[in-house]
Every structure is written in structure tokens, then in C-alpha cells.
Motif scaffolding. Structure first.
Motif, PDB file in Angstrom:
ATOM      1  N   GLN A 314       0.847  -1.182   0.000  1.00 12.70           N
ATOM      2  CA  GLN A 314       0.000   0.000   0.000  1.00 12.70           C
ATOM      3  C   GLN A 314       0.889   1.240   0.000  1.00 12.70           C
ATOM      4  OE1 GLN A 314      -2.780   0.096   3.277  1.00 12.70           O
ATOM      5  NE2 GLN A 314      -4.339   1.041   2.009  1.00 12.70           N
ATOM      6  N   HIS A 315       0.692   2.106  -0.981  1.00 15.02           N
ATOM      7  CA  HIS A 315       1.556   3.277  -1.121  1.00 15.02           C
ATOM      8  C   HIS A 315       0.988   4.516  -0.445  1.00 15.02           C
ATOM      9  CE1 HIS A 315       4.246   1.175  -3.760  1.00 15.02           C
ATOM     10  NE2 HIS A 315       3.291   0.920  -4.632  1.00 15.02           N
ATOM     11  N   SER A 316      -0.338   4.600  -0.357  1.00 16.12           N
ATOM     12  CA  SER A 316      -0.936   5.835   0.149  1.00 16.12           C
ATOM     13  C   SER A 316      -2.251   5.558   0.853  1.00 16.12           C
ATOM     14  CB  SER A 316      -1.171   6.808  -1.016  1.00 16.12           C
ATOM     15  OG  SER A 316      -1.746   8.005  -0.560  1.00 16.12           O
ATOM     16  N   ILE A 317      -2.448   6.231   1.979  1.00 17.95           N
ATOM     17  CA  ILE A 317      -3.704   6.173   2.725  1.00 17.95           C
ATOM     18  C   ILE A 317      -4.174   7.601   2.938  1.00 17.95           C
ATOM     19  CG2 ILE A 317      -4.794   5.533   4.916  1.00 17.95           C
ATOM     20  CD1 ILE A 317      -2.717   3.288   5.161  1.00 17.95           C
ATOM     21  N   VAL A 318      -5.446   7.868   2.676  1.00 11.66           N
ATOM     22  CA  VAL A 318      -6.016   9.197   2.864  1.00 11.66           C
ATOM     23  C   VAL A 318      -7.064   9.137   3.971  1.00 11.66           C
ATOM     24  CG1 VAL A 318      -7.267  11.104   1.797  1.00 11.66           C
ATOM     25  CG2 VAL A 318      -5.625   9.784   0.443  1.00 11.66           C
ATOM     26  N   ILE A 319      -6.942  10.043   4.941  1.00 16.45           N
ATOM     27  CA  ILE A 319      -7.848  10.088   6.084  1.00 16.45           C
ATOM     28  C   ILE A 319      -8.645  11.387   6.039  1.00 16.45           C
ATOM     29  CG2 ILE A 319      -7.954  10.205   8.611  1.00 16.45           C
ATOM     30  CD1 ILE A 319      -5.371   8.503   8.605  1.00 16.45           C
ATOM     31  N   ARG A 320      -9.951  11.285   6.149  1.00 19.79           N
ATOM     32  CA  ARG A 320     -10.796  12.473   6.111  1.00 19.79           C
ATOM     33  C   ARG A 320     -11.075  12.952   7.536  1.00 19.79           C
ATOM     34  NH1 ARG A 320     -16.260  13.741   2.628  1.00 19.79           N
ATOM     35  NH2 ARG A 320     -16.872  15.642   3.754  1.00 19.79           N
ATOM     36  N   PRO A 321     -10.829  14.228   7.824  1.00 25.03           N
ATOM     37  CA  PRO A 321     -11.132  14.768   9.154  1.00 25.03           C
ATOM     38  C   PRO A 321     -12.652  14.797   9.401  1.00 25.03           C
ATOM     39  CG  PRO A 321      -9.677  16.229   7.914  1.00 25.03           C
ATOM     40  CD  PRO A 321     -10.226  15.234   6.947  1.00 25.03           C
ATOM     41  N   GLU A 322     -13.014  14.703  10.663  1.00 23.62           N
ATOM     42  CA  GLU A 322     -14.427  14.728  11.053  1.00 23.62           C
ATOM     43  C   GLU A 322     -14.750  16.076  11.717  1.00 23.62           C
ATOM     44  OE1 GLU A 322     -17.463  12.434  14.133  1.00 23.62           O
ATOM     45  OE2 GLU A 322     -15.438  11.687  13.816  1.00 23.62           O
ATOM     46  N   LEU A 323     -15.712  16.783  11.149  1.00 12.63           N
ATOM     47  CA  LEU A 323     -16.139  18.060  11.735  1.00 12.63           C
ATOM     48  C   LEU A 323     -16.812  17.791  13.079  1.00 12.63           C
ATOM     49  CD1 LEU A 323     -16.465  21.130  11.475  1.00 12.63           C
ATOM     50  CD2 LEU A 323     -18.603  20.718  10.243  1.00 12.63           C
ATOM     51  N   THR A 324     -16.214  18.301  14.133  1.00 12.33           N
ATOM     52  CA  THR A 324     -16.715  18.098  15.497  1.00 12.33           C
ATOM     53  C   THR A 324     -17.158  19.452  16.039  1.00 12.33           C
ATOM     54  OG1 THR A 324     -15.171  16.262  15.823  1.00 12.33           O
ATOM     55  CG2 THR A 324     -16.138  17.251  17.795  1.00 12.33           C
TER      56      THR A 324
END
Length: 330
Positions: A314-324
Motif C-alpha cells: 500500500q503506497h498511500s492512505i487518505v484520512i478524512r477529518p471529522e467536523l466536530t
């Protein structure tokens, strides 16, 4: 004074060969479960510690990984480090932690030091170097993972936070709560993540047919946020919303609003970024774009271990922030 316990001492006490002790303590089997447990217990009782240098020379591995962070005092990074360490220790690795102190020159110096220490790989968080010097520095290592930056997969893996989407979510939320005079504390000019946040905000505003009232770059700490927000609110007292590079900047903006007699969120809504624990301790509690920093650390170390072993799964992982949403937004 007693001398240092040798592998042969453990073998003699356990009644097995030194080769068997070596295989067991390096996790390569070589004995029955009961014998393995007895060897580990005796090694612990005798306070046996393997010679890491000798073991590294035999295996061509130092069992050490380098970790670079831009500012160890920023609460965002210790959680990532904890995540890295948890996976590293489970796999027999130790960390060599380097604090860049927001200096691109120091990044180069530290990379050279890590290379001289024969680390097996590096996790580099929020690199400040421009693209070409960054690539050149990375090419000295067999394995590397970047957090918050990306290069060609052959050079390094990456764990990316989707700053554009997160910042756009923040801008749309403020607009939906009738905030129309919105300013941006944009963080350091050298930060790629800062540029991505700004792109996300501007994209959201373009879709709304609007634009930020002010954009000010600042240091990524409480003092930087306080100074930048004071300049904005003094020159444009009708500002009713501030989107901040990180939670530390947002805490500085809260302090400025209190100093200027402005009510948060009645007069000014404030949104931070990162979701550090400090945001829940201030009053009002801070609305933020939350990211799971511990998991980022774990993911980055697992990716690095794969690359150390020559597995490019796996070359890349993208994480989406959660609006809190908390008390700092209307």
C-alpha cells in the motif's frame, strides 16, 4: 561487579545450545513452546540484553527507525508518536525521535544524522522542505513514509489527511450558520498542509459566490494564533468567523476575543483543526476538524515495516477529518 550476561550464559542455564537461545529470542522458533518460555524466563532473570549492534550487522538491520516531527511541543504529534511506537515495539523496533523545531535546515541536518545511525527507515511528519530537497533527502533511505506529504510511491509511502475536504466542511458550516465575514489563520507558509487547507476553504467559498475577508499566515502555536487574530479583528472588527490552521491557533484566537471583549460564538465563531485534547479544556469548547492521530501513527509504522521488508502493498492512505461541533461555533 558482575560482568554483562552473555547469550552463552543463558544457554548454559537453560540447558540448550546458544543457537537455540538465539533463535528463540529472535522469534524464529527452534524449540518447543515450553522450552521457549523457559529460555525467555531465564533470559529475563539474568537480565540478558542482546547486542543490538552485533545483531544489526548480522541481519543488515539496526532495528531502529527514525521519526521526525516539526515541533514536539505541539500536542498533535505526541499522539502520532505513540501510535508509531506501539507498532514498532510489537515488532522489535525502537525509535530515534528528532524534533525539527520548524526549521528546514535542521531537517537536512537530522536526516544526515539518522543516515549515519543506520536506521532501517524513517517516518517523516509534516516535512517543511521544498519538493526537490525533500526527494533528495529521502533517497538515502531504503524505506520511508511521509505523514502529511506525498512523493512518488517508489521513494516513500504516504499517510495523507484530506485537509482540503476538512477545511471546505468548516467553511460551509460557518456559512450555513449565517457567518459572512470569515477570516483564515493560514498557518506557516512552508506547510503543505496549510496550503491544502487554504485551497479547500477557497474552493468552498467560490461555490458560494464569496471569498474570505482576510488570510493571514502565522506560526502554528497559541501565540501565533493570538497575534494573527488580533491583527485581523483590530483591522476588521466586523469579522464574525475564523477558520484556524490548527487548534493551537484557535486557542490563541479565543484568547484574543476575550481580550477584545468579543463573545464566542455570539460575536465570532471559531473552528480549529486536528482535534487535540486542549480543545475540550478551553471555554467555550472548541469546534474542530478531528483526526485520529494515534491511528495515523500506527498506520504509518505498519506501512514502513512493509517497505523495510520489501513489500510495497500500500503506497498511500487518505484520512478524512471529522467536523466536530462544540461551543465555539454558533
Amino acid at each position: 561487579m558482575m560482568g554483562k550476561t552473555k547469550l552463552s550464559d543463558v544457554a548454559r542455564a537453560a540447558g540448550v545450545s546458544p543457537m537455540t537461545v538465539s533463535r528463540v529470542l529472535n522469534g524464529r522458533g527452534g524449540a518447543s513452546p515450553d522450552t521457549c518460555e523457559r529460555i525467555r524466563q531465564i533470559a529475563d532473570e539474568l537480565n540478558y540484553r542482546p547486542n543490538a549492534l552485533a545483531r544489526g550487522l548480522k541481519s543488515d538491520k539496526s532495528r531502529i527507525v527514525g521519526v521526525l516531527v516539526p515541533d514536539i511541543s505541539n500536542p498533535f504529534f505526541p499522539e502520532i508518536i505513540r501510535g508509531i511506537e506501539s507498532v514498532a515495539m510489537q515488532n522489535g523496533y525502537n525509535l530515534l525521535l528528532c524534533n525539527v523545531d520548524e526549521s528546514a535546515k535542521r531537517e537536512i541536518d537530522l536526516m544526515q544524522i539518522l543516515e549515519s545511525q543506520r536506521v532501517d527507515g524513517i517516518v517523516w511528519c509534516s516535512a517543511r522542505l521544498p519538493e526537490q530537497p525533500l526527494i533528495k533527502a529521502l533517497q538515502a533511505y531504503k524505506a520511508a513514509v511521509l505523514v502529511n506529504r506525498s512523493v512518488a510511491p517508489a521513494i516513500a509511502g504516504s499517510i495523507m489527511i484530506d485537509y482540503r475536504t476538512g477545511a471546505a466542511d468548516a467553511a460551509r458550516h460557518l456559512w450555513q450558520t449565517d457567518r459572512r465575514r470569515i477570516a483564515i489563520l493560514a498557518g506557516p507558509t512552508t506547510s503543505r498542509g496549510a496550503a491544502e487547507r487554504l485551497e479547500g476553504v477557497k474552493t468552498a467559498f467560490e461555490a458560494l459566490g464569496a471569498e474570505p475577508v482576510a488570510v493571514v499566515h502565522c506560526n502554528p502555536d497559541v501565540a501565533g494564533g493570538a497575534a494573527a487574530s488580533k491583527g485581523i479583528l483590530t483591522s476588521s472588527p466586523d469579522i464574525d468567523g475564523i477558520i484556524c490552521y490548527n487548534d493551537l491557533n484557535a486557542v490563541g484566537a479565543l484568547q484574543t476575543c476575550e481580550e477584545l471583549g468579543l463573545s464566542v460564538p455570539h460575536d465570532v465563531s471559531i473552528i480549529g483543526f486536528d482535534g487535540i485534547s486542549l480543545g475540550e479544556l478551553v471555554r467555550p469548547k472548541l469546534s474542530t476538524l478531528h483526526v485520529d492521530k494515534y491511528s495515523i501513527g500506527q498506520l504509518s509504522m505498519r506501512m514502513l515495516l512493509d517497505r523495510i521488508d520489501g513489500k510495497f502493498i500500500q503506497h498511500s492512505i487518505v484520512i478524512r477529518p471529522e467536523l466536530t461541533l462544540r461551543g465555539s461555533t454558533a
